[in-house]
Motif scaffolding. Structure first.
Motif, mmCIF file in Angstrom:
data_model
loop_
_atom_site.group_PDB
_atom_site.id
_atom_site.type_symbol
_atom_site.label_atom_id
_atom_site.label_comp_id
_atom_site.label_asym_id
_atom_site.label_seq_id
_atom_site.Cartn_x
_atom_site.Cartn_y
_atom_site.Cartn_z
ATOM 1 N N PRO A 74 18.158 -4.169 48.475
ATOM 2 C CA PRO A 74 18.798 -5.389 48.576
ATOM 3 C C PRO A 74 19.615 -5.424 49.927
ATOM 4 O O PRO A 74 19.634 -4.411 50.341
ATOM 5 N N ALA A 90 20.053 -2.581 35.295
ATOM 6 C CA ALA A 90 20.997 -3.031 36.256
ATOM 7 C C ALA A 90 21.684 -1.860 37.098
ATOM 8 O O ALA A 90 21.899 -1.914 37.945
ATOM 9 N N THR A 122 25.922 -4.838 41.258
ATOM 10 C CA THR A 122 24.516 -5.081 40.866
ATOM 11 C C THR A 122 24.131 -6.181 41.704
ATOM 12 O O THR A 122 23.526 -7.268 41.536
ATOM 13 N N VAL A 123 23.857 -5.707 43.350
ATOM 14 C CA VAL A 123 23.152 -6.665 44.317
ATOM 15 C C VAL A 123 21.867 -6.892 44.062
ATOM 16 O O VAL A 123 21.233 -5.708 44.060
ATOM 17 N N LYS A 124 21.160 -7.980 43.873
ATOM 18 C CA LYS A 124 19.713 -8.075 43.971
ATOM 19 C C LYS A 124 19.407 -8.309 45.220
ATOM 20 O O LYS A 124 20.210 -8.737 46.066
ATOM 21 N N ASP A 125 17.983 -8.510 45.377
ATOM 22 C CA ASP A 125 17.436 -8.818 46.662
ATOM 23 C C ASP A 125 17.716 -9.963 47.231
ATOM 24 O O ASP A 125 17.580 -10.045 48.471
ATOM 25 N N ASP A 126 18.033 -11.035 46.642
ATOM 26 C CA ASP A 126 18.612 -12.225 47.186
ATOM 27 C C ASP A 126 20.076 -12.192 47.492
ATOM 28 O O ASP A 126 20.637 -13.386 47.743
ATOM 29 N N GLU A 138 18.233 -3.479 29.497
ATOM 30 C CA GLU A 138 18.629 -4.406 30.795
ATOM 31 C C GLU A 138 19.975 -3.686 31.528
ATOM 32 O O GLU A 138 19.863 -4.007 32.600
ATOM 33 N N THR A 141 22.358 -12.253 45.182
ATOM 34 C CA THR A 141 23.265 -12.594 43.936
ATOM 35 C C THR A 141 23.260 -11.170 43.117
ATOM 36 O O THR A 141 22.676 -10.230 43.583
ATOM 37 N N LEU A 142 24.192 -11.455 41.851
ATOM 38 C CA LEU A 142 24.519 -10.192 41.097
ATOM 39 C C LEU A 142 23.934 -10.409 39.753
ATOM 40 O O LEU A 142 23.931 -11.681 39.279
ATOM 41 N N ILE A 143 23.601 -9.319 39.273
ATOM 42 C CA ILE A 143 23.115 -9.456 37.810
ATOM 43 C C ILE A 143 24.497 -9.521 37.199
ATOM 44 O O ILE A 143 25.517 -8.709 37.644
ATOM 45 N N GLN A 152 19.653 -0.978 39.704
ATOM 46 C CA GLN A 152 19.915 -2.224 40.702
ATOM 47 C C GLN A 152 21.102 -1.818 41.691
ATOM 48 O O GLN A 152 21.191 -1.672 42.703
#
Length: 154
Positions: free
Chosen positions: A16, A66, A42-46, A62, A48-50, A69
């Motif tokens: 990310p 996380a 929990t930063v995602k590729d886009d 899950e 945003t956060l999980i 991630q």
């Protein structure tokens, strides 16, 4: 023997964007041969956060994903600040914090998501350090996992 960069590439995972500080702190600090990483979320590729609480909004599986991630966000910070995962010699210490219900007891299982990633990147001898995995009543922005770590530089 493969390098950390080669090991990461073989995993087929993407990094990310390196997270920006949400407060008054440095995400990364180098002191001599040590690299300290502040708590990462929990930063995602886009970008945003999980979000969610393990045991209420999320399953343990899950939560483990996380944590992986979070490990990826930490790798992104390392690359953004020192240029290559190959410049890290080994993981020294990991502190994993789990946003969970009071009855949840599998904190180490959750943090294994990041620890297993580090072991795959730097190998078991150098990618596994000492560790704590603890439960928290809440975490910033309701993220399920926050991790900070100390690394030794090559």
């Amino acid at each position: 023997m493969n390098t950390a960069e080669q090991n990461f590439a073989a995993l087929g995972l993407s990094l990310p964007p390196a997270p920006k500080p949400l407060g008054v702190y440095k995400p990364c600090l180098i002191d001599g041969k040590y690299l300290y990483l502040s708590g990462h979320g929990t930063v995602k590729d886009d970008g945003t956060l999980i979000i969610g609480r393990i045991g209420a909004d999320m399953t343990a599986e899950e939560g483990k994903l996380a944590a992986r991630q979070v490990g990826l966000a930490m790798l992104a910070t390392i690359k953004a600040n020192i240029g290559s995962l190959d410049k890290v010699k080994r993981v020294i210490k990991v502190l994993g914090m789990v946003n969970c219900t009071p009855d949840f007891e599998k904190h180490p299982f959750i943090i294994n998501g990041a620890s297993e990633l580090f072991a795959k990147v730097w190998g078991e001898d150098n990618g596994i350090g000492v560790r704590s995995a603890v439960g928290m009543g809440s975490l910033p922005d309701n993220i399920p996992v926050e991790i900070e770590a100390l690394f030794e530089l090559a």
